[in-house]
Design a protein around this motif. Structure first.
Motif, PDB file in Angstrom:
ATOM      1  N   ALA A   1       0.860  -1.191   0.000  1.00  0.00           N
ATOM      2  CA  ALA A   1       0.000   0.000   0.000  1.00  0.00           C
ATOM      3  C   ALA A   1       0.891   1.234   0.000  1.00  0.00           C
ATOM      4  N   GLY A   2       0.281   2.402  -0.289  1.00  0.00           N
ATOM      5  CA  GLY A   2       1.022   3.655  -0.313  1.00  0.00           C
ATOM      6  C   GLY A   2       0.469   4.645   0.703  1.00  0.00           C
ATOM      7  N   THR A   3       1.330   5.525   1.197  1.00  0.00           N
ATOM      8  CA  THR A   3       0.863   6.560   2.123  1.00  0.00           C
ATOM      9  C   THR A   3       0.130   7.665   1.362  1.00  0.00           C
ATOM     10  N   TYR A   4       0.406   7.769   0.053  1.00  0.00           N
ATOM     11  CA  TYR A   4      -0.251   8.745  -0.822  1.00  0.00           C
ATOM     12  C   TYR A   4      -1.225   7.982  -1.712  1.00  0.00           C
ATOM     13  N   GLY A   5      -2.463   8.457  -1.799  1.00  0.00           N
ATOM     14  CA  GLY A   5      -3.483   7.715  -2.518  1.00  0.00           C
ATOM     15  C   GLY A   5      -3.665   8.100  -3.978  1.00  0.00           C
ATOM     16  N   GLY A   6      -2.811   8.998  -4.489  1.00  0.00           N
ATOM     17  CA  GLY A   6      -3.009   9.536  -5.839  1.00  0.00           C
ATOM     18  C   GLY A   6      -2.906   8.529  -6.962  1.00  0.00           C
ATOM     19  N   HIS A   7      -2.283   7.395  -6.721  1.00  0.00           N
ATOM     20  CA  HIS A   7      -2.163   6.375  -7.763  1.00  0.00           C
ATOM     21  C   HIS A   7      -3.089   5.182  -7.516  1.00  0.00           C
ATOM     22  N   ALA A   8      -3.977   5.311  -6.530  1.00  0.00           N
ATOM     23  CA  ALA A   8      -4.875   4.194  -6.189  1.00  0.00           C
ATOM     24  C   ALA A   8      -5.618   3.711  -7.429  1.00  0.00           C
ATOM     25  N   GLY A   9      -5.675   2.405  -7.601  1.00  0.00           N
ATOM     26  CA  GLY A   9      -6.347   1.798  -8.754  1.00  0.00           C
ATOM     27  C   GLY A   9      -5.429   1.555  -9.929  1.00  0.00           C
ATOM     28  N   SER A  10      -4.190   2.099  -9.861  1.00  0.00           N
ATOM     29  CA  SER A  10      -3.257   1.944 -10.986  1.00  0.00           C
ATOM     30  C   SER A  10      -2.423   0.674 -10.862  1.00  0.00           C
ATOM     31  N   LEU A  11      -1.984   0.195 -12.029  1.00  0.00           N
ATOM     32  CA  LEU A  11      -0.989  -0.884 -12.058  1.00  0.00           C
ATOM     33  C   LEU A  11       0.362  -0.306 -11.642  1.00  0.00           C
ATOM     34  N   PRO A  12       1.306  -1.141 -11.236  1.00  0.00           N
ATOM     35  CA  PRO A  12       2.649  -0.640 -10.932  1.00  0.00           C
ATOM     36  C   PRO A  12       3.264   0.086 -12.137  1.00  0.00           C
ATOM     37  N   ASP A  13       4.180   1.001 -11.837  1.00  0.00           N
ATOM     38  CA  ASP A  13       4.908   1.756 -12.856  1.00  0.00           C
ATOM     39  C   ASP A  13       5.524   0.785 -13.883  1.00  0.00           C
ATOM     40  N   ARG A  14       5.360   1.115 -15.159  1.00  0.00           N
ATOM     41  CA  ARG A  14       5.834   0.220 -16.225  1.00  0.00           C
ATOM     42  C   ARG A  14       7.335  -0.055 -16.108  1.00  0.00           C
ATOM     43  N   ARG A  15       8.094   0.972 -15.682  1.00  0.00           N
ATOM     44  CA  ARG A  15       9.552   0.787 -15.570  1.00  0.00           C
ATOM     45  C   ARG A  15       9.883  -0.271 -14.516  1.00  0.00           C
ATOM     46  N   MET A  16       9.120  -0.270 -13.413  1.00  0.00           N
ATOM     47  CA  MET A  16       9.361  -1.277 -12.372  1.00  0.00           C
ATOM     48  C   MET A  16       8.899  -2.648 -12.839  1.00  0.00           C
TER      49      MET A  16
ATOM     50  N   GLY B   1      16.586   6.914 -13.523  1.00  0.00           N
ATOM     51  CA  GLY B   1      16.617   6.108 -14.741  1.00  0.00           C
ATOM     52  C   GLY B   1      16.551   4.625 -14.407  1.00  0.00           C
ATOM     53  N   ALA B   2      16.800   3.807 -15.416  1.00  0.00           N
ATOM     54  CA  ALA B   2      16.688   2.354 -15.265  1.00  0.00           C
ATOM     55  C   ALA B   2      17.604   1.830 -14.168  1.00  0.00           C
ATOM     56  N   GLU B   3      18.764   2.475 -13.989  1.00  0.00           N
ATOM     57  CA  GLU B   3      19.700   1.987 -12.952  1.00  0.00           C
ATOM     58  C   GLU B   3      19.117   2.171 -11.553  1.00  0.00           C
ATOM     59  N   GLY B   4      18.254   3.190 -11.384  1.00  0.00           N
ATOM     60  CA  GLY B   4      17.594   3.405 -10.091  1.00  0.00           C
ATOM     61  C   GLY B   4      16.663   2.252  -9.754  1.00  0.00           C
ATOM     62  N   PHE B   5      15.927   1.779 -10.750  1.00  0.00           N
ATOM     63  CA  PHE B   5      14.995   0.658 -10.541  1.00  0.00           C
ATOM     64  C   PHE B   5      15.763  -0.635 -10.269  1.00  0.00           C
ATOM     65  N   SER B   6      16.879  -0.790 -10.979  1.00  0.00           N
ATOM     66  CA  SER B   6      17.698  -1.982 -10.789  1.00  0.00           C
ATOM     67  C   SER B   6      18.317  -1.985  -9.377  1.00  0.00           C
ATOM     68  N   HIS B   7      18.771  -0.815  -8.935  1.00  0.00           N
ATOM     69  CA  HIS B   7      19.337  -0.707  -7.580  1.00  0.00           C
ATOM     70  C   HIS B   7      18.284  -1.056  -6.524  1.00  0.00           C
ATOM     71  N   VAL B   8      17.084  -0.530  -6.698  1.00  0.00           N
ATOM     72  CA  VAL B   8      15.995  -0.838  -5.755  1.00  0.00           C
ATOM     73  C   VAL B   8      15.756  -2.347  -5.711  1.00  0.00           C
ATOM     74  N   LEU B   9      15.746  -2.988  -6.855  1.00  0.00           N
ATOM     75  CA  LEU B   9      15.511  -4.442  -6.882  1.00  0.00           C
ATOM     76  C   LEU B   9      16.648  -5.209  -6.213  1.00  0.00           C
ATOM     77  N   ASP B  10      17.891  -4.740  -6.379  1.00  0.00           N
ATOM     78  CA  ASP B  10      19.014  -5.366  -5.654  1.00  0.00           C
ATOM     79  C   ASP B  10      18.749  -5.332  -4.148  1.00  0.00           C
ATOM     80  N   LEU B  11      18.333  -4.142  -3.671  1.00  0.00           N
ATOM     81  CA  LEU B  11      18.074  -3.977  -2.234  1.00  0.00           C
ATOM     82  C   LEU B  11      16.903  -4.848  -1.790  1.00  0.00           C
ATOM     83  N   LEU B  12      15.838  -4.853  -2.588  1.00  0.00           N
ATOM     84  CA  LEU B  12      14.639  -5.611  -2.202  1.00  0.00           C
ATOM     85  C   LEU B  12      14.900  -7.117  -2.186  1.00  0.00           C
ATOM     86  N   GLU B  13      15.695  -7.598  -3.123  1.00  0.00           N
ATOM     87  CA  GLU B  13      15.984  -9.039  -3.137  1.00  0.00           C
ATOM     88  C   GLU B  13      16.693  -9.454  -1.850  1.00  0.00           C
TER      89      GLU B  13
END
Ligand code: 4NP
Length: 159
Positions: free
Chosen positions: A46-61, A136-148
């Motif tokens: 869930a998100g603390t901000y509701g502005g994207h409620a109902g949306s699919l995840p960001d395409r880049r992610m 950019g794409a490297e930001g998403f990749s870095h986040v995934l490294d951390l999340l894994e």
């Protein structure tokens, strides 16, 4: 056969619920299934901000995660105080999410359910999961490294 035991429930929380927390949910659910624990452990985000409620995840992610074998398919929603009744663990991606959740928690006991995702990192030296939205794409990749890493350690901590 489904276990009659109550499932342990984990809620991942970021700002928009379209980048970090749905990715955390997908990575964690993947590891839970690999461990055969899907009857015991359940995740949501869930998100603390509701502005994207109902949306699919960001395409880049979605693209970056799928490249690693994680399908990120959650529909965004805003976090609610009632989530604290439902979930055993509420995990904030960054310090602002943590503060917002602390304010939302209905009781002191509930506030003890709130943890920081970075607390489950062991090799990466960073105290929060950075917001990749304006990166950019490297930001998403870095986040995934951390999340894994964090999701693997989180699951180990629950076993
Ligand atoms: P998230 O990323 O919190 O990881 O889902 C963001 C998504 C949207 C916005 C900011 C961060 N936004 O400003 O709309």
């Amino acid at each position: 056969m489904e276990s009659s035991e109550k499932k342990y429930k984990v809620l991942f929380v970021c700002l928009g619920n379209i980048c970090r927390s749905p990715a955390a949910q997908a990575v964690f659910e993947h590891y839970v299934r690999e461990a055969g624990l899907q009857d015991r452990i359940q995740a949501d985000s869930a998100g603390t901000y509701g502005g994207h409620a109902g949306s699919l995840p960001d395409r880049r992610m979605r693209t970056a995660a799928l490249y690693r074998g994680f399908a990120v398919t959650h529909t965004a929603r805003r976090v609610r105080a009632v989530d604290f009744l439902d979930f055993d663990l509420v995990i904030a991606m960054d310090d602002q999410n943590y503060e917002d959740l602390m304010h939302l928690a209905p009781s002191v006991e509930d506030s003890h359910k709130i943890k920081r995702m970075a607390d489950y990192l062991t090799t990466h030296r960073i105290s929060y999961i950075p917001d990749p939205y304006y990166m950019g794409a490297e930001g998403f990749s870095h986040v995934l490294d951390l999340l894994e890493e964090a999701c693997a350690n989180l699951l180990d901590s629950l076993k």
